[in-house]
Design an enzyme around this catalytic site. Structure first.
Site, PDB file in Angstrom:
ATOM      1  N   HIS A  67     -11.927 -29.235  30.200  1.00 19.82           N
ATOM      2  CA  HIS A  67     -11.982 -29.984  28.930  1.00 19.82           C
ATOM      3  C   HIS A  67     -12.865 -29.294  27.902  1.00 19.82           C
ATOM      4  O   HIS A  67     -13.460 -29.952  27.050  1.00 19.82           O
ATOM      5  CB  HIS A  67     -12.503 -31.411  29.136  1.00 19.82           C
ATOM      6  CG  HIS A  67     -11.859 -32.155  30.261  1.00 19.82           C
ATOM      7  ND1 HIS A  67     -10.800 -33.007  30.103  1.00 19.82           N
ATOM      8  CD2 HIS A  67     -12.118 -32.133  31.595  1.00 19.82           C
ATOM      9  CE1 HIS A  67     -10.442 -33.500  31.276  1.00 19.82           C
ATOM     10  NE2 HIS A  67     -11.221 -32.976  32.202  1.00 19.82           N
ATOM     11  N   SER A  92     -14.228  -8.326   6.285  1.00 20.88           N
ATOM     12  CA  SER A  92     -13.733  -9.227   5.241  1.00 20.88           C
ATOM     13  C   SER A  92     -13.837  -8.522   3.900  1.00 20.88           C
ATOM     14  O   SER A  92     -14.761  -7.732   3.679  1.00 20.88           O
ATOM     15  CB  SER A  92     -14.579 -10.497   5.242  1.00 20.88           C
ATOM     16  OG  SER A  92     -14.496 -11.129   3.980  1.00 20.88           O
ATOM     17  N   LYS A 106     -19.064  -9.924   7.880  1.00 22.11           N
ATOM     18  CA  LYS A 106     -18.062 -10.392   8.840  1.00 22.11           C
ATOM     19  C   LYS A 106     -17.507  -9.314   9.744  1.00 22.11           C
ATOM     20  O   LYS A 106     -17.342  -8.162   9.363  1.00 22.11           O
ATOM     21  CB  LYS A 106     -16.888 -11.017   8.078  1.00 22.11           C
ATOM     22  CG  LYS A 106     -17.279 -12.298   7.370  1.00 22.11           C
ATOM     23  CD  LYS A 106     -17.141 -13.516   8.251  1.00 22.11           C
ATOM     24  CE  LYS A 106     -15.701 -13.937   8.255  1.00 22.11           C
ATOM     25  NZ  LYS A 106     -15.477 -15.020   9.172  1.00 22.11           N
ATOM     26  N   GLU A 159      -6.616 -12.661  17.453  1.00 21.68           N
ATOM     27  CA  GLU A 159      -5.943 -13.740  16.704  1.00 21.68           C
ATOM     28  C   GLU A 159      -4.447 -13.478  16.594  1.00 21.68           C
ATOM     29  O   GLU A 159      -3.629 -14.396  16.697  1.00 21.68           O
ATOM     30  CB  GLU A 159      -6.534 -13.864  15.301  1.00 21.68           C
ATOM     31  CG  GLU A 159      -7.951 -14.410  15.283  1.00 21.68           C
ATOM     32  CD  GLU A 159      -8.555 -14.302  13.891  1.00 21.68           C
ATOM     33  OE1 GLU A 159      -8.565 -15.305  13.179  1.00 21.68           O
ATOM     34  OE2 GLU A 159      -8.998 -13.194  13.513  1.00 21.68           O
TER      35      GLU A 159
END
Ligand code: ARG
Length: 457
Positions: free
Chosen positions: A156, A277, A283, A290
């Site tokens: 969970h 970025s 970043k 992804e």
């Protein structure tokens, strides 16, 4: 331009129809397999005396020339000739005239396209199986190197029990091993020869399908001509195995994304596999992971396309089936790229062992060990669970960890608790104690790794 099928027509095909029905813009990708299949077919026609032997030889030689032209980028595919099959056949006839016109004897584009797709998927499946083996090897070698690293195991998304990082990595290796089995199983049904089914009914000419199967390395010859020109089960199976595989890579990618966050700080991704970025200078984004996750969607979509495409089709061939190719091609490209990216990226991932261990030891992650300790003291598990729950509650109320309680405090909850409880609560001991088959102790994971390596070789 006169169409190879133009005999019964007097009018010309409209431009929009040519645009709408063409497939050569994408099925030209099958050219190698189309020529390979045609060469085998021509040899068979010659051997059987269905066409003169010298014409068969001419066809084979000219097809080999065409092969070299396409390979060298000198061949011009034209949409007026619809698809890869008619483009190559037209080029053949242009080269050798009437002899070339004999190639399509006892053959139809319906069995031809089924053949090409099978040859294509056979080769690509073998390549994917090879990549899956490599990926599993990468995971095994990581597991071998990280054999002592402890991390939190989750259910969970809540910290549950400490596990070994190597155990976690091998969980993925197990998934990829099942994927490999699925592709290998699918290959059995891909590797069946449809050629010789002709348009749908077979032929009155004395062909030798077994011979063609042998030339092309097929294990079997399809049994039913109607089925073999309209069967795309093998492609659906391939897409289904691919979808499952992408589900696995996507789950792994999700963990890489999560683990690389500042909040988790379990791993650092290699610079070469992250991007910056355009506005936020600090970043470092996990784009590859992804996209592994994101590209899963298009593979699921391809599976859904083909299932939907096939569901209402009456026997036998229907032109709808031309729409099978792009989802299949896109899936092959996506799956291979994804596997290659992971094979290269994973060995470069740096694990933060100290952080993993600290996190594994917190949040009462050895509470289940405490309950099992009580079971060993002859307390029924339900009661042990209740006692442990109360101890955890007490710790939360008093802002303490299980390790911080003294024996006197423990005794308040159960007189059966003795000094030996403390070793039980240690993170390492928790892991070490999971000696059930398939469990997370170092010894069991070592055995698992050994069995896996043997199977994966
Ligand atoms: N381009 C077609 C396909 O991909 C080949 C078969 C066409 N057969 C036909 N009778 N129109 O399915």
């Amino acid at each position: 331009m006169k169409k190879p099928w133009g005999g019964r027509f007097t009018g010309n095909t409209s431009k929009i129809v040519e645009q709408y029905t063409e497939s050569v813009s994408f099925d030209q990708r099958l050219w190698k397999y189309d020529i390979e299949g045609s060469i085998a077919h021509a040899k068979m026609l010659g051997k059987q005396g269905i066409i003169p032997k010298k014409d068969a030889d001419k066809i084979v030689a000219a097809l080999k020339d065409i092969y070299r032209e396409i390979e060298a980028g000198k061949f011009r595919f034209s949409i007026e000739l619809e698809d890869v099959h008619m483009n190559i056949e037209a080029a053949l006839i242009k080269k050798i005239g009437d002899a070339g016109g004999r190639l399509h004897t006892a053959r139809s584009r319906n069995d031809q396209v089924a053949l090409d797709l099978r040859l294509y998927l056979r080769e690509e499946s073998r390549e994917i199986i090879g990549l899956l083996k490599k990926l599993a090897d990468v995971l095994c070698s990581m597991a071998g190197k990280k054999s002592g690293t402890i991390m939190p195991g989750y259910t969970h998304m809540q910290r549950a029990q400490p596990v070994l990082l190597s155990h976690h990595l091998l969980a993925y290796a197990q998934m990829f091993s099942r994927d490999r089995e699925r592709f290998a199983d699918c290959l059995k049904r891909i590797n069946v020869l449809p050629l010789g089914s002709c348009a749908l009914a077979g032929t009155s000419l004395p062909i030798d399908r077994q011979y063609v199967a042998k030339l092309l390395g097929f294990d079997a010859v399809s049994e039913n001509s109607l089925d073999s020109v309209s069967d795309r089960d093998f492609a659906v199976e391939f897409l289904s195995a691919s979808a499952m595989l992408m589900m696995h890579t996507s789950r792994m990618a999700e963990e890489l994304v999560l683990w690389s966050t500042e909040e988790f700080s379990f791993i650092e991704l290699p610079d070469a596999f992250t991007t910056g970025s355009s506005i936020m200078p600090q970043k470092k984004n996990p784009d590859v992971a992804e996209l592994v996750r994101g590209k899963t969607g298009r593979v699921y979509g391809s599976l859904m396309s083909l299932l939907t495409l096939m569901k209402g089709l009456p026997l036998a061939y229907n032109r709808d089936m031309q729409e099978d190719k792009e989802p299949v091609f896109d899936t092959v490209d996506t799956v291979k790229l994804t596997l290659n990216a992971l094979i290269q990226m994973l060995p470069e991932v740096r694990f933060n062992a100290a952080r993993l261990k600290d996190t594994a030891g917190a949040a009462f992650s050895t509470a289940t060990d405490l309950a099992e300790y009580l079971v060993r003291k002859d307390i029924p598990f339900r009661t042990a669970h209740e006692i442990t729950g109360k101890i955890v509650r007490y710790c939360i109320d008093n802002k303490k960890d299980l390790k911080d309680l003294g024996l006197a405090e423990y005794k308040k909850f159960s007189a059966k608790i003795e000094n030996d409880i403390f070793s039980c609560l240690k993170t390492e001991q928790s892991v070490r104690s999971k000696i059930s088959f398939g469990g997370t102790s170092v010894s069991k994971v070592k055995e698992q790794l050994a069995r896996f390596k043997k199977k994966n070789s």
